[in-house]
Write an enzyme that holds these catalytic residues in place. Sequence first.
Site, PDB file in Angstrom:
ATOM      1  N   LYS A 113      -0.508  16.937   0.078  1.00  0.00           N
ATOM      2  CA  LYS A 113      -1.053  15.821  -0.711  1.00  0.00           C
ATOM      3  C   LYS A 113      -1.042  16.144  -2.201  1.00  0.00           C
ATOM      4  O   LYS A 113      -0.864  15.245  -3.023  1.00  0.00           O
ATOM      5  CB  LYS A 113      -2.462  15.475  -0.217  1.00  0.00           C
ATOM      6  CG  LYS A 113      -2.371  14.798   1.128  1.00  0.00           C
ATOM      7  CD  LYS A 113      -3.641  14.230   1.623  1.00  0.00           C
ATOM      8  CE  LYS A 113      -3.321  13.479   2.912  1.00  0.00           C
ATOM      9  NZ  LYS A 113      -4.430  12.868   3.557  1.00  0.00           N
ATOM     10  N   LYS A 193       8.204  13.419   9.305  1.00  0.00           N
ATOM     11  CA  LYS A 193       7.268  12.755  10.191  1.00  0.00           C
ATOM     12  C   LYS A 193       7.293  11.244   9.895  1.00  0.00           C
ATOM     13  O   LYS A 193       7.613  10.848   8.768  1.00  0.00           O
ATOM     14  CB  LYS A 193       5.909  13.428  10.003  1.00  0.00           C
ATOM     15  CG  LYS A 193       4.798  12.656   9.510  1.00  0.00           C
ATOM     16  CD  LYS A 193       3.584  13.569   9.367  1.00  0.00           C
ATOM     17  CE  LYS A 193       2.435  12.678   8.933  1.00  0.00           C
ATOM     18  NZ  LYS A 193       1.230  13.334   8.580  1.00  0.00           N
ATOM     19  N   LYS A 196       4.782   5.626   6.522  1.00  0.00           N
ATOM     20  CA  LYS A 196       5.028   4.351   5.812  1.00  0.00           C
ATOM     21  C   LYS A 196       5.694   4.619   4.476  1.00  0.00           C
ATOM     22  O   LYS A 196       6.621   3.935   4.072  1.00  0.00           O
ATOM     23  CB  LYS A 196       3.690   3.640   5.559  1.00  0.00           C
ATOM     24  CG  LYS A 196       3.110   3.042   6.801  1.00  0.00           C
ATOM     25  CD  LYS A 196       1.650   2.671   6.610  1.00  0.00           C
ATOM     26  CE  LYS A 196       0.956   2.731   7.951  1.00  0.00           C
ATOM     27  NZ  LYS A 196      -0.213   3.564   8.004  1.00  0.00           N
TER      28      LYS A 196
END
Length: 337
Positions: A113, A193, A196
């Site tokens: 992140k 993975k 979106k």
Amino acid sequence: MKKKNVFSGIQPSGRLHIGNYVGAMRNMIDLQDEYFCIYGIVDYHAMTVRFDPEEMTKSIFNCTIDYLAAGIDPEKSILMLQSTVSEHTELAWVLNTITPIAWLTRVPTFKEKQQDNPNYLNMGLLDYPVLMAADIILYKAEVVPVGEDQLPHLELTREIVRRFNSYFGETFPEPKEKLGAVKKILGLDGVNKMSKSLDNCIYLDETKEEIWKKLSTAVTDTRRKRRADPGNPEDCNIFTMHKAFSKKEDIDYCARECRHAGIGCLDCKKILLDNIVAELKPIQARRQELLKKKDYIYEVLHDGTIRAKKIAHKTMDEVYERIGIKLYHNAGQNKLS
Ligand code: SF4
């Protein structure tokens, strides 16, 4: 015999895709008979990235519908919105005070992140595994259905539990993971993975035509260059999807025929398409029905909050007793002197 508690959460961050469904949701549905399940729409977690408040409102509604349409049964399980049970953040604060910062900076998703949001690093991003630990242990959950990528968070939860128990006395059980039969399917690029933001997903609400458009160009075994080349199903994400969605006879047929180039990748994908559509069709039909029942959706969440709060309140009572502040929480009843 009392059923063991299960907790799992899904972020209300837009449309659900088949990666969410296979990685966690299907498992959550299957556990409902054997366990007492508490399922949370974890809106606090969705706030660790920039968000639009209007979109947040819609996403919570849609996420609730997705859960119900997929098969979460509010008669058997609790379905609630995390932020309506304030004990989640109360417990998270207590856990914050016993969690070393180094435990959080080493979590792999924090590193990811950090890279994804270099201009929006906030405390929530660092701290959300602690909130996740609070989510789980607030209900003394012993089992957590998770995708493989969540395993480091669960290990951290166990570390926090051990520390709390050793500082303040045996209070929480150490939760164990429950992985689905197929642990993970990758995105249509066959590398990353399903996500979106990477635009490599098949969504639960897509039509057969939309799914085929994506599936027909999805990456397969990269060593199979031509139709005549034998393939390696074990190195092919389409085959992993077959294992998640197809009947055993289709899985066996595709594996066998792929290995000697008896079928091409498009043939193989068409079989997969039919199996995905067969699984998604009833979910999509239920979704359409639920969209007409707005009041019912709010009732489910309201009822879930009341039931979850009863458990959460009891746990926090015990926590406050353990950490020496319960007397003050009951001040009104106890008449402090
Ligand atoms: Fe993958 Fe199927 Fe092609 Fe084999 S035939 S490489 S399993 S898509």
